[in-house]
Enzyme design. Structure first.
Site, PDB file in Angstrom:
ATOM      1  N   CYS A  64       0.839  -1.200   0.000  1.00  0.00           N
ATOM      2  CA  CYS A  64       0.000   0.000   0.000  1.00  0.00           C
ATOM      3  C   CYS A  64       0.882   1.262   0.000  1.00  0.00           C
ATOM      4  O   CYS A  64       1.500   1.563  -1.008  1.00  0.00           O
ATOM      5  CB  CYS A  64      -0.980  -0.035   1.171  1.00  0.00           C
ATOM      6  SG  CYS A  64      -2.375   1.113   0.997  1.00  0.00           S
ATOM      7  N   HIS A  83      -3.419  -5.689   1.100  1.00  0.00           N
ATOM      8  CA  HIS A  83      -2.733  -5.911   2.379  1.00  0.00           C
ATOM      9  C   HIS A  83      -2.699  -7.400   2.742  1.00  0.00           C
ATOM     10  O   HIS A  83      -3.603  -7.886   3.444  1.00  0.00           O
ATOM     11  CB  HIS A  83      -3.459  -5.159   3.493  1.00  0.00           C
ATOM     12  CG  HIS A  83      -3.283  -3.686   3.468  1.00  0.00           C
ATOM     13  ND1 HIS A  83      -2.310  -3.036   4.191  1.00  0.00           N
ATOM     14  CD2 HIS A  83      -3.963  -2.714   2.802  1.00  0.00           C
ATOM     15  CE1 HIS A  83      -2.402  -1.728   3.982  1.00  0.00           C
ATOM     16  NE2 HIS A  83      -3.399  -1.509   3.143  1.00  0.00           N
ATOM     17  N   GLU A 119      -0.955  -8.837   4.962  1.00  0.00           N
ATOM     18  CA  GLU A 119      -0.802  -9.013   6.414  1.00  0.00           C
ATOM     19  C   GLU A 119      -2.145  -9.054   7.138  1.00  0.00           C
ATOM     20  O   GLU A 119      -2.251  -9.557   8.255  1.00  0.00           O
ATOM     21  CB  GLU A 119       0.092  -7.905   6.998  1.00  0.00           C
ATOM     22  CG  GLU A 119      -0.557  -6.561   7.199  1.00  0.00           C
ATOM     23  CD  GLU A 119      -0.662  -5.707   5.939  1.00  0.00           C
ATOM     24  OE1 GLU A 119      -1.063  -4.537   6.053  1.00  0.00           O
ATOM     25  OE2 GLU A 119      -0.327  -6.219   4.845  1.00  0.00           O
TER      26      GLU A 119
END
Length: 225
Positions: free
Chosen positions: A85, A202, A204
């Protein structure tokens, strides 16, 4: 493997990335943006957030920070770098991956789950992203509209540098599945040597089935080999 997660003023996904890496059995060290030396690392992650408040352009100031000089040297020497990002925006500003990230086509912040189709599954980042179904991972950005000139677009396609494309649940890359207007639905791009990856989604945030899904974990597991 040992990973370093860079922390800028305005980073807000650094701890999430550190947690995801630890769940994938990485050793993790947090790296402050003012550092001018790096410890011995296998991977550096530039996390999401709003580095330096997104002043000038997203990632523009961070690209000239002390630690980015060391990140560039690390990448030039073959080290693996992942920008997520805002980290992707920093990579483009630092010319570590091609292209630029503009305001979303609809001029609105977008935050939702999207589907990703791996385009190159031979890189160190994507080797374990092979699946019958597209990856389901979330996005959260205002400036994720990826753009390159026609000649650069041809070059990155010819060289296998497109890592991921936005798609629908069936794996089809359609206009409706593109959350930000990115050219050719591109969601993630590698550098020429394929040791640097920038991506808007994302991973994660999708490393645990109890918190939204675990499709993102395949990227971190790929790095482990």
């Amino acid at each position: 493997m040992k990973a370093g997660v860079v922390v800028f003023p305005g980073s807000n996904c650094d701890r999430d990335v550190a947690t995801a890496l630890k769940k994938s059995d990485f050793k993790v060290e947090m790296l402050w943006h003012k550092e001018s030396e790096l410890p011995k690392l296998d991977l550096i992650v530039l996390p999401g957030g709003f580095s330096y408040g997104d002043y000038l352009r997203c990632g523009a100031i961070a690209a000239h920070s002390n630690i980015l000089k060391e990140v560039k040297k690390f990448a030039e020497n073959g080290g693996y770098v992942l920008g997520i990002c805002n980290g992707f925006q920093i990579l483009t500003e630092a010319n570590l991956v091609p292209g630029t990230l503009m305001r979303n086509k609809q001029l609105k912040f977008v935050c939702k789950d999207v589907y990703l189709k791996p385009e190159n599954t031979e890189s160190k980042f994507t080797a374990k992203c092979i699946s019958e179904k597209p990856l389901k991972i979330s996005v959260a950005h205002h400036d994720g509209n990826y753009f390159v000139s026609d000649d650069v677009l041809k070059a990155i396609n010819d060289n296998g540098q497109v890592a991921f494309k936005y798609c629908n649940v069936r794996g089809e890359t359609t206009d409706a599945s593109n959350p930000n207007g990115s050219i050719q639905n591109i969601a993630g791009v590698l550098n020429k040597k394929k040791n640097v990856l920038g991506m808007m989604p994302h991973p994660e945030r999708h490393c645990d089935v109890y918190t939204g899904g675990a499709d993102g974990k395949s990227i971190f597991q790929s790095l482990l080999g």
